[in-house]
Design a protein around this motif. Structure first.
Motif, mmCIF file in Angstrom:
data_model
loop_
_atom_site.group_PDB
_atom_site.id
_atom_site.type_symbol
_atom_site.label_atom_id
_atom_site.label_comp_id
_atom_site.label_asym_id
_atom_site.label_seq_id
_atom_site.Cartn_x
_atom_site.Cartn_y
_atom_site.Cartn_z
ATOM 1 N N ILE A 133 44.225 33.968 43.910
ATOM 2 C CA ILE A 133 45.109 34.695 42.995
ATOM 3 C C ILE A 133 45.327 33.886 41.718
ATOM 4 C CG2 ILE A 133 47.455 35.575 42.686
ATOM 5 C CD1 ILE A 133 47.424 36.310 45.673
ATOM 6 N N LYS A 134 45.535 32.580 41.862
ATOM 7 C CA LYS A 134 45.740 31.722 40.694
ATOM 8 C C LYS A 134 44.506 31.689 39.800
ATOM 9 C CE LYS A 134 49.082 28.613 42.916
ATOM 10 N NZ LYS A 134 49.313 27.223 43.416
ATOM 11 N N VAL A 135 43.331 31.543 40.406
ATOM 12 C CA VAL A 135 42.098 31.472 39.626
ATOM 13 C C VAL A 135 41.828 32.797 38.916
ATOM 14 C CG1 VAL A 135 39.584 31.231 39.779
ATOM 15 C CG2 VAL A 135 41.066 29.672 41.046
ATOM 16 N N ILE A 136 42.032 33.903 39.610
ATOM 17 C CA ILE A 136 41.794 35.228 39.014
ATOM 18 C C ILE A 136 42.727 35.458 37.838
ATOM 19 C CG2 ILE A 136 41.942 37.723 39.425
ATOM 20 C CD1 ILE A 136 41.079 37.034 42.366
ATOM 21 N N ARG A 137 43.990 35.107 37.994
ATOM 22 C CA ARG A 137 44.961 35.288 36.919
ATOM 23 C C ARG A 137 44.663 34.366 35.733
ATOM 24 N NH1 ARG A 137 49.612 38.073 37.930
ATOM 25 N NH2 ARG A 137 49.805 38.964 40.020
ATOM 26 N N ALA A 138 44.100 33.203 36.013
ATOM 27 C CA ALA A 138 43.791 32.260 34.932
ATOM 28 C C ALA A 138 42.502 32.637 34.197
ATOM 29 C CB ALA A 138 43.665 30.843 35.497
ATOM 30 N N GLU A 139 41.480 33.083 34.933
ATOM 31 C CA GLU A 139 40.162 33.332 34.346
ATOM 32 C C GLU A 139 39.961 34.764 33.876
ATOM 33 O OE1 GLU A 139 38.103 31.110 33.535
ATOM 34 O OE2 GLU A 139 39.023 29.416 34.560
ATOM 35 N N LEU A 140 40.708 35.714 34.463
ATOM 36 C CA LEU A 140 40.579 37.135 34.093
ATOM 37 C C LEU A 140 39.108 37.588 34.114
ATOM 38 C CD1 LEU A 140 43.120 37.243 31.125
ATOM 39 C CD2 LEU A 140 43.538 37.660 33.552
ATOM 40 N N PRO A 141 38.464 37.493 35.273
ATOM 41 C CA PRO A 141 37.037 37.845 35.351
ATOM 42 C C PRO A 141 36.826 39.355 35.307
ATOM 43 C CG PRO A 141 37.879 37.441 37.537
ATOM 44 C CD PRO A 141 39.016 37.121 36.590
ATOM 45 N N ASP A 142 35.574 39.750 35.167
ATOM 46 C CA ASP A 142 35.221 41.169 35.250
ATOM 47 C C ASP A 142 35.151 41.615 36.705
ATOM 48 O OD1 ASP A 142 34.789 41.460 32.392
ATOM 49 O OD2 ASP A 142 32.967 40.279 32.699
ATOM 50 N N CYS A 200 46.756 40.826 42.842
ATOM 51 C CA CYS A 200 46.152 40.971 41.511
ATOM 52 C C CYS A 200 46.140 42.421 41.052
ATOM 53 C CB CYS A 200 44.728 40.418 41.517
ATOM 54 S SG CYS A 200 44.620 38.672 41.931
ATOM 55 N N VAL A 201 47.079 43.210 41.559
ATOM 56 C CA VAL A 201 47.057 44.659 41.328
ATOM 57 C C VAL A 201 47.166 45.026 39.855
ATOM 58 C CG1 VAL A 201 49.547 44.960 41.655
ATOM 59 C CG2 VAL A 201 47.998 46.857 42.123
ATOM 60 N N ALA A 202 47.862 44.226 39.055
ATOM 61 C CA ALA A 202 48.076 44.592 37.650
ATOM 62 C C ALA A 202 47.347 43.667 36.687
ATOM 63 C CB ALA A 202 49.573 44.593 37.341
ATOM 64 N N VAL A 203 46.348 42.935 37.166
ATOM 65 C CA VAL A 203 45.638 41.978 36.327
ATOM 66 C C VAL A 203 44.449 42.648 35.650
ATOM 67 C CG1 VAL A 203 44.363 39.806 36.282
ATOM 68 C CG2 VAL A 203 46.334 40.059 37.782
ATOM 69 N N ASP A 204 44.355 42.495 34.338
ATOM 70 C CA ASP A 204 43.234 43.030 33.575
ATOM 71 C C ASP A 204 42.243 41.917 33.258
ATOM 72 O OD1 ASP A 204 44.358 45.507 33.588
ATOM 73 O OD2 ASP A 204 45.039 45.457 31.515
#
Length: 232
Positions: free
Chosen positions: A51-60, A83-87
């Protein structure tokens, strides 16, 4: 004189799996079969780090194993819900592709219901995996051949339930759905505003609209409504 085609922007990928050797192998394979087309920008071995990495990197796209340590003990489902609201950096929702050794019904349906765009098993070839990642990045749903029919059949069995959920959700805009999920999970208005990069006033407006459209009177009723549909 012909104009040279614009360079293709690599699909940014985060790889989530609790086995380091597997992550290393996938990274090497994707680099070999799709040079310049995919960019693995992060890795994680457990729910909380993912979750931390996804929120930091904002991958496709996130390549997500189903069984992971940490979180609330639900593995990939916890990552999806966290990560429900992460773009992504492209301004569209981060998309998930489950990549697992498991083809058990409960695993497949759990991550699909939680928001994964597809599910492929670890027997997939590197070339096919690269193609699946690209398709998911473009918004398609992708399944291993022997899982596709199974998924359709499984959701067809519950067609009445799915139609009912979709009918109510269709009343809400995409942003209203994001706000609804966060509010239902217990976020305060200021926390929702910070999470979605919008003002508190805008959050209040969206909440009022959600309650009106769903004919609910409080955030407590909203939470019960969302829980009943397994949206949180």
């Amino acid at each position: 004189m012909k104009t040279a085609p614009a360079p293709t922007t690599p699909v940014r990928v985060v790889l989530v799996d609790d086995h380091k050797m597997f992550r290393t192998g996938v990274r090497a394979e994707l680099t070999e079969v799709a040079p310049g087309l995919l960019d693995i920008v992060g890795e994680a071995a457990d729910v909380d780090t993912a979750i931390k990495v996804i929120r930091a990197e904002l991958p496709d796209v996130v390549l997500l194993d189903v069984h992971l340590p940490g979180g609330n003990g639900r593995g990939g489902v916890d990552v999806l819900q966290g990560c429900v609201a992460v773009d992504s950096r492209r301004g569209v929702p981060v998309r998930f592709l489950a990549l697992s050794v498991s083809d058990a019904a409960e695993d497949v349906l759990a991550v699909i219901r939680a928001g994964s765009r597809g599910y492929v098993t670890k027997s997939i070839t590197g070339t096919d995996l690269a193609a699946a990642i690209k398709r998911v990045a473009d918004g398609d749903a992708v399944f291993s051949p022997r899982l596709a029919g199974f998924v359709l059949d499984a959701f067809g069995v519950a067609a009445g339930e799915i139609a009912e959920v979709d009918e109510e959700l269709d009343r809400l805009s995409q942003r209203e759905r994001e706000v609804m999920r966060l509010i239902a999970r217990g976020y305060q208005y200021k926390e929702v505003a910070r999470e979605l990069f919008i003002s508190v006033k805008t959050v209040e407006t969206h909440v009022s609209s959600v309650l009106r459209k769903l004919q609910l009177s409080s955030r407590h009723e909203l939470t019960a409504w969302a829980m009943g549909r397994k949206l949180i």
